[in-house]
Motif scaffolding. Structure first.
Motif, PDB file in Angstrom:
ATOM      1  N   ASN A   1      -1.529  -5.697   2.181  1.00  0.00           N
ATOM      2  CA  ASN A   1      -1.975  -4.428   1.622  1.00  0.00           C
ATOM      3  C   ASN A   1      -1.565  -3.314   2.568  1.00  0.00           C
ATOM      4  O   ASN A   1      -0.816  -3.537   3.527  1.00  0.00           O
ATOM      5  CB  ASN A   1      -3.489  -4.439   1.384  1.00  0.00           C
ATOM      6  CG  ASN A   1      -3.868  -3.727   0.095  1.00  0.00           C
ATOM      7  OD1 ASN A   1      -3.712  -2.519  -0.011  1.00  0.00           O
ATOM      8  ND2 ASN A   1      -4.356  -4.469  -0.888  1.00  0.00           N
ATOM      9  N   ARG A   2      -2.080  -2.134   2.339  1.00  0.00           N
ATOM     10  CA  ARG A   2      -1.695  -0.959   3.109  1.00  0.00           C
ATOM     11  C   ARG A   2      -2.896  -0.031   3.259  1.00  0.00           C
ATOM     12  O   ARG A   2      -3.976  -0.300   2.739  1.00  0.00           O
ATOM     13  CB  ARG A   2      -0.557  -0.206   2.394  1.00  0.00           C
ATOM     14  CG  ARG A   2      -1.007   0.369   1.037  1.00  0.00           C
ATOM     15  CD  ARG A   2       0.055   1.222   0.363  1.00  0.00           C
ATOM     16  NE  ARG A   2       0.438   2.361   1.182  1.00  0.00           N
ATOM     17  CZ  ARG A   2      -0.255   3.495   1.247  1.00  0.00           C
ATOM     18  NH1 ARG A   2      -1.367   3.648   0.545  1.00  0.00           N
ATOM     19  NH2 ARG A   2       0.168   4.484   2.002  1.00  0.00           N
TER      20      ARG A   2
ATOM     21  N   TYR B   1       4.907  -3.549   5.299  1.00  0.00           N
ATOM     22  CA  TYR B   1       5.057  -2.142   4.958  1.00  0.00           C
ATOM     23  C   TYR B   1       6.347  -1.903   4.188  1.00  0.00           C
ATOM     24  O   TYR B   1       7.351  -2.592   4.388  1.00  0.00           O
ATOM     25  CB  TYR B   1       5.050  -1.267   6.216  1.00  0.00           C
ATOM     26  CG  TYR B   1       6.217  -1.477   7.151  1.00  0.00           C
ATOM     27  CD1 TYR B   1       7.365  -0.687   7.058  1.00  0.00           C
ATOM     28  CD2 TYR B   1       6.183  -2.464   8.128  1.00  0.00           C
ATOM     29  CE1 TYR B   1       8.438  -0.864   7.908  1.00  0.00           C
ATOM     30  CE2 TYR B   1       7.253  -2.653   8.987  1.00  0.00           C
ATOM     31  CZ  TYR B   1       8.384  -1.859   8.877  1.00  0.00           C
ATOM     32  OH  TYR B   1       9.456  -2.039   9.720  1.00  0.00           O
ATOM     33  N   SER B   2       6.282  -0.940   3.284  1.00  0.00           N
ATOM     34  CA  SER B   2       7.463  -0.500   2.558  1.00  0.00           C
ATOM     35  C   SER B   2       8.191   0.549   3.384  1.00  0.00           C
ATOM     36  O   SER B   2       7.679   1.029   4.401  1.00  0.00           O
ATOM     37  CB  SER B   2       7.044   0.098   1.210  1.00  0.00           C
ATOM     38  OG  SER B   2       6.349   1.324   1.424  1.00  0.00           O
TER      39      SER B   2
ATOM     40  N   PRO C   1       5.988   0.057  -5.411  1.00  0.00           N
ATOM     41  CA  PRO C   1       5.139  -1.133  -5.277  1.00  0.00           C
ATOM     42  C   PRO C   1       5.756  -2.386  -5.883  1.00  0.00           C
ATOM     43  O   PRO C   1       5.612  -3.480  -5.330  1.00  0.00           O
ATOM     44  CB  PRO C   1       3.860  -0.715  -6.018  1.00  0.00           C
ATOM     45  CG  PRO C   1       3.819   0.767  -5.898  1.00  0.00           C
ATOM     46  CD  PRO C   1       5.251   1.204  -5.967  1.00  0.00           C
TER      47      PRO C   1
ATOM     48  N   TYR D   1       4.932  -4.225  -2.184  1.00  0.00           N
ATOM     49  CA  TYR D   1       3.601  -4.822  -2.077  1.00  0.00           C
ATOM     50  C   TYR D   1       3.251  -5.747  -3.239  1.00  0.00           C
ATOM     51  O   TYR D   1       2.304  -6.537  -3.138  1.00  0.00           O
ATOM     52  CB  TYR D   1       2.539  -3.722  -1.951  1.00  0.00           C
ATOM     53  CG  TYR D   1       2.703  -2.871  -0.714  1.00  0.00           C
ATOM     54  CD1 TYR D   1       2.427  -3.382   0.547  1.00  0.00           C
ATOM     55  CD2 TYR D   1       3.160  -1.557  -0.806  1.00  0.00           C
ATOM     56  CE1 TYR D   1       2.571  -2.599   1.686  1.00  0.00           C
ATOM     57  CE2 TYR D   1       3.317  -0.764   0.329  1.00  0.00           C
ATOM     58  CZ  TYR D   1       3.021  -1.287   1.573  1.00  0.00           C
ATOM     59  OH  TYR D   1       3.176  -0.517   2.702  1.00  0.00           O
TER      60      TYR D   1
ATOM     61  N   VAL E   1       5.938 -11.250   0.611  1.00  0.00           N
ATOM     62  CA  VAL E   1       4.750 -11.228   1.464  1.00  0.00           C
ATOM     63  C   VAL E   1       4.535 -12.591   2.116  1.00  0.00           C
ATOM     64  O   VAL E   1       4.235 -12.688   3.316  1.00  0.00           O
ATOM     65  CB  VAL E   1       3.514 -10.798   0.652  1.00  0.00           C
ATOM     66  CG1 VAL E   1       2.245 -10.911   1.503  1.00  0.00           C
ATOM     67  CG2 VAL E   1       3.666  -9.364   0.150  1.00  0.00           C
TER      68      VAL E   1
ATOM     69  N   PHE F   1      -3.090  -4.196  -5.739  1.00  0.00           N
ATOM     70  CA  PHE F   1      -1.839  -4.939  -5.570  1.00  0.00           C
ATOM     71  C   PHE F   1      -2.017  -6.386  -6.037  1.00  0.00           C
ATOM     72  O   PHE F   1      -2.321  -6.633  -7.197  1.00  0.00           O
ATOM     73  CB  PHE F   1      -1.334  -4.841  -4.129  1.00  0.00           C
ATOM     74  CG  PHE F   1      -0.878  -3.463  -3.745  1.00  0.00           C
ATOM     75  CD1 PHE F   1      -0.044  -2.721  -4.562  1.00  0.00           C
ATOM     76  CD2 PHE F   1      -1.310  -2.872  -2.568  1.00  0.00           C
ATOM     77  CE1 PHE F   1       0.381  -1.444  -4.206  1.00  0.00           C
ATOM     78  CE2 PHE F   1      -0.905  -1.598  -2.199  1.00  0.00           C
ATOM     79  CZ  PHE F   1      -0.064  -0.888  -3.029  1.00  0.00           C
TER      80      PHE F   1
END
Length: 659
Positions: A9-10, A32-33, A56, A60, A66, A84
């Motif tokens: 997540n962020r 992270y993007s 996204p 994410y 991930v 997400f």
């Protein structure tokens, strides 16, 4: 035992989970993007892994990337946070198939609750009270109003209220399109819409040994666009019988799916006090801090404990104490249809008072972008009583220093002090009824306060230009002749009220506004004024043409106006400009140059910060230019289309004939 945790997540929730990990001695990994390369959650993690891209769907929401990031970083567990992939059963299964610990409920429980339609069937079998679904294809006027909801997700995406049968087909299409874009599933269902209902939920925590805790209630009724804004625990005004019913129903829901970990069972409580099951969120909620405050628990720590196979600390939860209220601080403009705001967040400071907690995803110096939810932080207050908690939170928000994009801070303060909220008269229509008053520029005391703040801004700006030091500012040599006052013009943000401030320089060099204020001190960054025997202190911060004035009684933002307007700023009448940066997701059917449009008709839909926004026709007329197309990314102020007023009908030409 978990030694290294990746948070999939962020923003705020990633930072919050990292905080608990540090306390438990667990190493942390962020993903992270490209848009989040410098984000706070990346800076706070021990290790960070890049997910190439910005959207996204490319970052994410890519479970495969991930999982690969977790393995590459040497993590042995994954926490999904909220939003997400947090309620994606396929992602949970992939995490476990990779040999990693999944910090969440069993895959089967996620699958059973992932579809709201299937979840309602399951809850009906467990005797949990719920609203009967309505078939949109056979709905009649007697079924109205209806609430359309996305089957595969929440957060207000794909949700519509339908009050007229004629609008049902179009709203179904729009809801399905939004749901498909947000969750990859366009399934939508309908149920009766309960007017003036309350959104009440129960936090549950379950271990693998059969213990299920019901951790009180939360009221989350204050919502905008079906997304929560202010939450509190316990939910006020519920009698003991209703609380027991809600607790029992939540525990029954958890037991029906073999739940483990943290989850939330949400209910709609009618004005008559009857509860209806809405959904079960198989994850941690945004509003979990109010429950933590009241019960003295760390829910993330309990999630990690259960994920490691451990039991809950006791058969029953600890006794609750006091009351907690949470406000979500968004970069958005409530007075302009909740438009999200972007740009540099120059300052974010909330007073560190006893009883105040700040869960933030940004700090001063960060940039609020266009790709994600515009929530900056959550501010939580905990006190012995509801009255004290509400008062403490309102005061903390009022004294916060927030410089940069427009936020909903003023709306939060006014909402917390509104008579209906103070009295606990809560329902999901609160903002529908009170938004105009809550966002009014001329609220009691605001105009006088802003004039005073504008005066302080002018004096501090002038003092800075004159190189003012520790004493009174000198703004030029004193002359033994009367002179015209100097003037400065400011526009209050975001309401646009303009102020012209006039002042003269006195014998001692102290600026004298001549509006009843006595200048006690004026130096760069600080002004002290006396008005009617009252002394007020102002902190003034200037960024380019923006001036931020902070006081202990509120904060104000002004734009210093130039003496002459820039002709380049003029736009063609009827121009439709992008109100924010975003992506064009669709156009009105048949929208082509030459098409006739009606005033207020939705023409273009933009998606920004996880929300859809409609661009409306400014007047009835003809579309003479169209510069938007689905998939086009636009910046704020970009020209999307031009509508020219419909010309008045010319009288029919009559040809005279002679015989």
């Amino acid at each position: 035992m978990i030694t290294t945790l990746l948070v999939a997540n962020r923003g705020e929730i990633a930072c919050r989970i990292f905080r608990t990990c540090r306390e438990l001695g667990i190493s942390t990994v962020a993903v992270y993007s490209d848009a989040d390369a410098g984000a706070l959650h990346v800076r706070e993690a021990d290790t960070a892994v890049r997910l190439p891209g910005a959207a996204p769907a490319d970052t994410y929401l890519r479970g495969d990337l991930v999982v690969a990031a977790a393995l590459a970083a040497g993590a042995d567990a994954v926490h999904p946070g909220y939003g997400f992939l947090s309620e994606n059963a396929g992602f949970a299964r992939a995490v476990q198939d990779a040999g990693l610990v999944w910090v969440g409920p069993p895959v089967k429980a996620i699958e059973l609750m992932a579809s709201k339609t299937r979840a309602k069937e399951l809850m009906a079998a467990a005797d949990v009270p719920l609203l009967a679904p309505v078939d949109p294809g056979s709905a009649t006027a007697a079924d109205l109003p209806l609430l359309l909801k996305a089957a595969a997700g929440g957060g207000g995406r794909g949700m519509r209220i339908v009050r007229e049968l004629a609008s049902l087909p179009a709203e179904l299409t729009a809801a399905s399109a939004e749901a498909a874009g947000a969750f990859g599933d366009g399934e939508v269902f309908a149920e009766p819409y309960v007017e003036r209902g309350r959104h009440v939920e129960v936090q549950i925590m379950a271990d693998g040994q059969g213990t299920v805790w019901a951790l009180g209630t939360r009221d989350c009724s204050l919502q905008r666009r079906h997304q929560k804004v202010i939450e509190e625990a316990p939910a006020p005004g519920l009698d003991d019988g209703l609380r027991r019913r809600l607790h029992d129903a939540a525990v029954a829901a958890a037991q029906a799916v073999g739940y483990r970990g943290a989850g939330t069972v949400e209910f709609l409580v009618s004005a008559g006090g009857r509860p209806y099951f809405l959904e079960m969120n198989t994850r941690l909620q945004v509003e979990h801090p109010v429950t933590e405050a009241v019960f003295g628990l760390d829910l993330v720590a309990l999630q990690l404990r259960v994920a490691e196979g451990g039991p809950l600390p006791a058969a029953a939860p600890p006794a609750p104490a006091g009351h907690a209220v949470e406000a979500r601080l968004y970069a958005e403009d409530p007075a302009r249809d909740w438009q999200p705001q972007t740009g540099a967040l120059l300052t974010l400071e909330v007073p560190a008072e006893p009883g105040i907690r700040l869960d933030a995803g940004y700090t001063g110096g960060d940039t609020v972008g266009v790709h994600y939810d515009p929530m900056l932080a959550k501010v939580i207050a905990h006190a012995p009583t509801r009255t004290e908690a509400v008062r403490l939170l309102a005061r903390a928000l009022e004294r916060a220093r927030i410089h940069g994009p427009v936020t909903n801070r003023e709306l939060l303060v006014r909402s917390l002090r509104h008579p209906d909220f103070v009295a606990g008269r809560l329902d999901t229509g609160f903002f529908d009824r009170h938004l105009t008053d809550l966002t009014a520029a001329g609220a009691p005391g605001q105009d006088a306060a802003r004039r005073l703040a504008a005066t302080a801004a002018a004096l501090a700006t002038a003092a800075g230009a004159a190189g003012g030091g520790a004493g009174p500012a000198r703004l030029g040599a004193w002359r033994n002749l009367a002179s015209r006052p100097q003037t400065r013009c400011y526009r209050a943000e975001p309401d646009g009220t303009e102020y012209e401030i006039a002042y003269r320089t006195g014998r001692d060099g102290t600026p004298a506004p001549g509006t009843g204020e006595r200048v006690l001190a004026a130096r760069p960054g600080a002004v002290t004024l006396e008005t009617g025997g009252l002394t007020r202190h102002f902190t003034v911060t200037t960024h380019a043409d923006r001036v931020h004035v902070d006081t202990t009684a509120g904060s104000y933002t002004f734009t210093a106006l130039p003496r002459f307007s820039d002709p380049a700023e003029r736009t063609e009448p009827g121009s439709l400009l992008a109100p924010m940066p975003g992506t064009v997701v669709r156009l009105a059917e048949g929208l082509v140059p030459g098409a006739a449009v009606e005033a207020g008709q939705p023409l273009i839909w933009l998606e920004a910060m996880k929300m859809e926004h409609r661009v409306l026709a400014p007047a009835s007329g003809t579309l003479t230019a169209l510069h938007a197309a689905p998939g086009l990314q636009v910046e704020v102020g970009a020209l999307l289309a031009v509508v020219q007023d419909a010309p008045a009908e010319a009288p029919a030409h009559q040809e005279e004939t002679t015989r």
